[in-house]
Design an enzyme around this catalytic site. Structure first.
Site, PDB file in Angstrom:
ATOM      1  CD  GLU A  58      80.492  15.625  10.584  1.00  0.00           C
ATOM      2  OE1 GLU A  58      81.297  16.351   9.950  1.00  0.00           O
ATOM      3  OE2 GLU A  58      79.512  15.064  10.056  1.00  0.00           O
TER       4      GLU A  58
ATOM      5  CE  LYS B 226      90.119  14.108   6.062  1.00  0.00           C
ATOM      6  NZ  LYS B 226      89.917  14.818   7.336  1.00  0.00           N
TER       7      LYS B 226
ATOM      8  CG  ASP C 157      75.971   7.724   1.843  1.00  0.00           C
ATOM      9  OD1 ASP C 157      75.854   8.947   1.655  1.00  0.00           O
ATOM     10  OD2 ASP C 157      76.401   7.224   2.885  1.00  0.00           O
TER      11      ASP C 157
ATOM     12  CG  ASP D 294      76.026   9.598  10.575  1.00  0.00           C
ATOM     13  OD1 ASP D 294      75.890  10.552   9.795  1.00  0.00           O
ATOM     14  OD2 ASP D 294      75.237   8.642  10.644  1.00  0.00           O
TER      15      ASP D 294
ATOM     16  CB  CYS E 273      55.750  10.349 -27.028  1.00  0.00           C
ATOM     17  SG  CYS E 273      55.605   9.532 -25.422  1.00  0.00           S
TER      18      CYS E 273
ATOM     19  CE1 TYR F 263      85.753  17.304   8.759  1.00  0.00           C
ATOM     20  CE2 TYR F 263      84.774  16.151  10.624  1.00  0.00           C
ATOM     21  CZ  TYR F 263      84.643  16.891   9.462  1.00  0.00           C
ATOM     22  OH  TYR F 263      83.399  17.215   9.002  1.00  0.00           O
TER      23      TYR F 263
ATOM     24  CB  CYS G 274      58.639   6.189 -26.924  1.00  0.00           C
ATOM     25  SG  CYS G 274      57.383   7.130 -27.790  1.00  0.00           S
TER      26      CYS G 274
ATOM     27  CB  SER H 138      80.573  16.828  -0.446  1.00  0.00           C
ATOM     28  OG  SER H 138      80.021  15.608  -0.200  1.00  0.00           O
ATOM     29  CG  LEU H 139      84.881  13.716   2.275  1.00  0.00           C
ATOM     30  CD1 LEU H 139      84.952  12.872   3.538  1.00  0.00           C
ATOM     31  CD2 LEU H 139      86.286  14.021   1.764  1.00  0.00           C
TER      32      LEU H 139
ATOM     33  CG  ASP I 247      72.719   8.571   7.212  1.00  0.00           C
ATOM     34  OD1 ASP I 247      71.684   9.235   7.036  1.00  0.00           O
ATOM     35  OD2 ASP I 247      73.489   8.703   8.161  1.00  0.00           O
ATOM     36  CB  ALA I 248      72.811   2.892   3.939  1.00  0.00           C
TER      37      ALA I 248
ATOM     38  CE  LYS J  10      81.479  10.772   5.130  1.00  0.00           C
ATOM     39  NZ  LYS J  10      80.262  11.258   5.757  1.00  0.00           N
TER      40      LYS J  10
ATOM     41  NE  ARG K  83      78.026  19.971   3.742  1.00  0.00           N
ATOM     42  CZ  ARG K  83      78.169  18.689   3.483  1.00  0.00           C
ATOM     43  NH1 ARG K  83      79.368  18.206   3.222  1.00  0.00           N
ATOM     44  NH2 ARG K  83      77.145  17.877   3.516  1.00  0.00           N
TER      45      ARG K  83
ATOM     46  CD  GLU L 121      90.181  12.000   9.527  1.00  0.00           C
ATOM     47  OE1 GLU L 121      91.302  12.150   8.993  1.00  0.00           O
ATOM     48  OE2 GLU L 121      89.491  12.919   9.984  1.00  0.00           O
TER      49      GLU L 121
ATOM     50  CE  LYS M   4      79.150   7.106   4.025  1.00  0.00           C
ATOM     51  NZ  LYS M   4      78.193   7.929   3.284  1.00  0.00           N
TER      52      LYS M   4
ATOM     53  CB  CYS N 162      52.395   8.236 -27.424  1.00  0.00           C
ATOM     54  SG  CYS N 162      53.902   7.556 -28.125  1.00  0.00           S
TER      55      CYS N 162
ATOM     56  CB  CYS O 247      55.392   4.490 -26.352  1.00  0.00           C
ATOM     57  SG  CYS O 247      55.293   5.786 -25.105  1.00  0.00           S
TER      58      CYS O 247
END
Ligand code: IVH
Length: 741
Positions: free
Chosen positions: A175, A291, A38, A121, A444, A227, A438, A83-84, A34-35, A119, A140, A117, A315, A423, A420
């Site tokens: 969630e 929030k 993200d 997972d 190219c 939530y 290039c 999403s956030l 996840d990290a 988050k 979702r 609050e 996070k 090419c 390049c």
């Protein structure tokens, strides 16, 4: 980072994120942590903010989750599931608070409450109650359309099937997750029955909820925290905190660590509190969500395309690891930027194997930043070095540091190629551009192929059956090649003349070949904005393409305008370079630069035809265009190979003008300029509202302006508007006008 590098990076990120997303949502088998996910997303968002023109058609920021999987009925969410945005450090959180205050026009010390609050997972779920009965539960999905998992949701003990005293229509969002203990027990049970092992509690929760057989879901111990909410027939409360309390009173489980906070420092304190308890909670959390507490303020703040302005996820940090840098590869992107990629000895960082990382550009490898300052205390990065791979909220995965004590004796400073690798053309670095590019243009193959891939991509021509893979194949094909966009539209005719037909090839058949030709024919009629975007001109993203289309309305008119503007574009570039040179000279001499207004310099001292100046000013005056984009567009139209490709393409197309803006608001399609002080809302809010009503907001008054909204202190713009006879309203007049909608 230069735009070209950003572009290459955005392309790479889009690919990585798509693969990761599919693995995660469709297969419930994550391939990166996840990290890392993200981090990739954040890097993508950062780049899109810095280079708005480069935002891709298939931008990962526009995608929430994934398309619904096959097997479940689809459910349209009456209110999108969003999403956030993410914050990764204290600075980001302070920035979030500052941004909100700015948007709302509140001073830095005005009271402003938030909630904080954990988050959770897990995976989000929307529960629709009508007259107190659970009618439908939906995942979702892509945010607009999710999967109908009602039968499964009914098996979850935390989800009430009947409510008393609830609004007639109530969508509760929250969630679904699995506790650590339940996860361990499930995996043990799975091992006994030689069932699938889940990688982590979240994937176990997702896999369990998305079972076509609800009895399987019932056997899996899922939980639910409420939530948020979607459609409501009556408000739940005036504040977030009270709304959550109301949900708890209705029988939902809400998170006990939810707190009200006064301002940024209080939020950070709450973050630390929650972080300290993370290990003992018994379920996975990956950050803290803040929030705005006041729901009326939430409503004023509203939403960006996929995230609310009034909330953010802070996070928890990710990890880092050391490994050996085996090699540096150079990738050439659509606009020619040479991007160095680190090939690493594979190393696990937070449970994920990393073997590639970005090295950004030649300065980054050398230990310099774009302004010549030191990064990593000036330490360069060499093949053979031990490097630190960092995968926190920052740029990820990236090579952050190098361990000089472990540097082998035989290493040499990395010499960045000046040709390049694809090419052999000179790779040139222009003043102010951190990428070396290039110079081969369409000669190219790497640039040509990348441009073609862009041309057929989703927000461009979007040709079914002609994706990146097919483009690579046709580009390399000698019998039926596609080397320019026009070749796509002659494909069928050429195939008919060939003895070796596409349908007889390996991997093709009568149907697939016919489908491809039909899909191509289908795109001969193309909206102007898509065509402009599809050309893959540097800095011209989807939004700019739409703005250009709305402005010129006709391809040939736009092409003529580009030709007319050319002398002024060149003069402007020269003037810009002179300003830059003056800035550098002044900095070297420790004095302030004598900088002249670039736009007026265009005309001064150069014999530019009036028509050129008019066309150029008209171009760069389009809101969101400006000099950089304008010059890039002008260059593309003036480049003989590119222009030949455009002209050849044009002959195969019927180009559709943009739709006239809908007339359901009194300002739809109008160009509005705000000036002076607004007292009831900030500029940002005024602009966002006007745009939401279909207006275009411009920065300066011209003959194209329809309406000027002038607050106290309005100066030259008000005068100019009066001279041009443009309708002018004060703030109240404006509010009355738009409230009347
Ligand atoms: S609020 C409009 N609160 O995080 C904003 N989301 O990254 C609605 N999540 O899609 C979301 N815990 O699945 C919110 N306490 C929390 C959350 C939370 C987990 C998830 C949710 C959301 C994702 C965004």
């Amino acid at each position: 980072m230069t735009p070209a590098q950003a572009e290459a990076e955005l392309a790479r990120l889009a690919g990585l994120l798509k693969t990761a997303n599919d693995a995660y949502y469709q297969a419930d088998e994550p391939q990166i942590s996840d990290a890392e996910f993200d981090a990739l997303k954040r890097r993508n968002a950062e780049l899109e903010t810095r280079f708005p023109g480069l935002k891709r058609a298939d931008s990962p920021t526009e995608q929430v989750g994934a398309q619904p999987a096959e097997g479940f009925a689809k459910v349209a969410h009456p209110v999108r599931m969003l999403s956030l945005g993410n914050a990764f450090d204290e600075e980001d959180v302070i920035g979030f608070d500052t941004g909100i205050r700015k948007y709302l026009g509140l001073s830095s010390d005005a009271p402003l409450a938030y909630t904080a609050e954990p988050k959770i997972d897990g995976l989000s779920l929307s529960l629709r109650y009508e007259a107190g009965e659970l009618k439908r539960a939906a995942t979702r999905g892509d945010g607009s359309v999710g999967e109908n998992v009602t039968a499964n949701a009914r098996t979850i003990a935390d989800i009430p099937t009947r409510l008393s005293d609830a609004p007639d229509v109530l969508e509760v969002r929250g969630e679904v997750y699995m506790s650590h203990a339940d996860f361990a027990a499930l995996n043990a049970r799975q091992a006994e029955n030689s069932g699938k092992q889940f990688a982590n509690p979240r994937n176990a929760a997702a896999g369990s909820l998305r079972q076509l057989d609800a009895d399987i879901t019932r056997s899996r111990p899922l939980r639910f925290f409420a939530y948020a909410w979607g459609e409501l027939s009556a408000p739940l409360a005036d504040t977030q905190m009270a709304a959550i309390e109301r949900l708890a009173a209705l029988g939902f489980v809400t998170n006990p660590l939810t707190r009200r906070c006064e301002g940024a420092q209080d939020m950070l304190e709450q973050y630390r509190q929650i972080e300290n308890q993370r290990a003992t909670l018994g379920y996975d959390i990956d950050g803290v969500v803040y929030k705005v507490d006041d729901l009326a303020l939430q409503a004023r703040l509203g939403f960006r395309s996929t995230t609310p302005r009034w909330a953010i996820a802070h996070k928890f940090p990710a990890e880092l690891a050391w490994t050996r840098l085996e090699a540096i590869d150079i990738q050439v992107g659509r606009t020619g930027a040479l991007s160095p990629v680190a090939r690493l000895s594979p190393v696990t960082v937070g449970g994920v194997v990393v073997s590639n990382a970005t090295l950004h550009n030649e300065d980054y490898i050398a230990g310099r930043d774009a302004k010549g300052g030191e990064i990593r205390n000036g330490k360069d990065i060499r093949i053979g070095d031990w490097v630190q791979v960092y995968r926190a909220g920052d740029v990820i995965p990236k090579v952050a540091d190098v361990d000089l004590s472990r540097r082998p004796d035989e290493t040499r400073p990395y010499v960045f190629p000046t040709r390049c690798p694809e090419c052999g053309s000179d790779a040139i670095r222009e003043e102010g551009d951190s990428a070396r590019r290039c110079s081969g243009g369409l000669i190219c193959p790497a640039q040509a192929v990348e441009k073609l891939k862009h041309f057929v991509s989703r927000a461009a021509f979007d040709i079914d059956g002609l994706g990146a893979r097919q483009i690579e194949m046709f580009y390399a094909d000698d019998v039926l090649p596609i080397r320019t966009p026009a070749d796509i539209f002659t494909l069928q005719a050429r195939d008919e003349q060939n003895l070796a037909k596409l349908k007889n090839r390996e991997g093709w058949g009568d149907t697939s070949a016919r489908n491809l030709f039909a899909a191509i024919a289908d795109k001969r009629r193309i909206p102007l904005a898509r065509l402009i975007f599809a050309l893959g001109i540097r800095h011209v993203g989807e939004v700019a393409a739409r703005d250009l289309a709305l402005h010129y309305r006709d391809w040939d008119a736009m092409a003529r305008a580009m030709d007319a503007a050319r002398p002024a574009a060149l003069a402007c570039r020269a003037a810009d370079a002179a300003v830059e040179a003056e800035r550098i000279a002044a900095a070297a001499q420790g004095r302030r630069a004598r900088i002249k207004e670039t736009r007026s310099t265009v005309v001064e001292g150069h014999a530019i035809p009036e028509a050129a100046t008019v066309a150029w000013e008209d171009l760069i005056g389009i809101d969101g265009v400006g000099i950089t984009l304008g010059a890039s567009l002008s260059d593309a139209f003036a480049n003989s190979e590119e222009r030949a490709a455009f002209d050849a393409l044009r002959n195969h197309l019927t180009i559709l003008p943009p739709n006239a803006p809908s007339a359901d608001s009194p300002v739809a399609g109008k160009t509005v300029v705000f000036t002076g002080t607004l007292e009831k809302m900030t500029r940002a809010e005024a602009k966002a509202r006007a745009e939401a009503l279909g207006a275009k907001v411009a920065g300066s008054v011209s003959a194209k302006t329809d309406l000027l909204v002038a607050g106290p202190g309005a100066g030259s713009k008000a005068k100019k508007a009066a001279d041009l006879g443009i309708e002018t309203l004060d703030e109240d007049g404006w509010l009355a006008l738009i409230d009347a909608t």
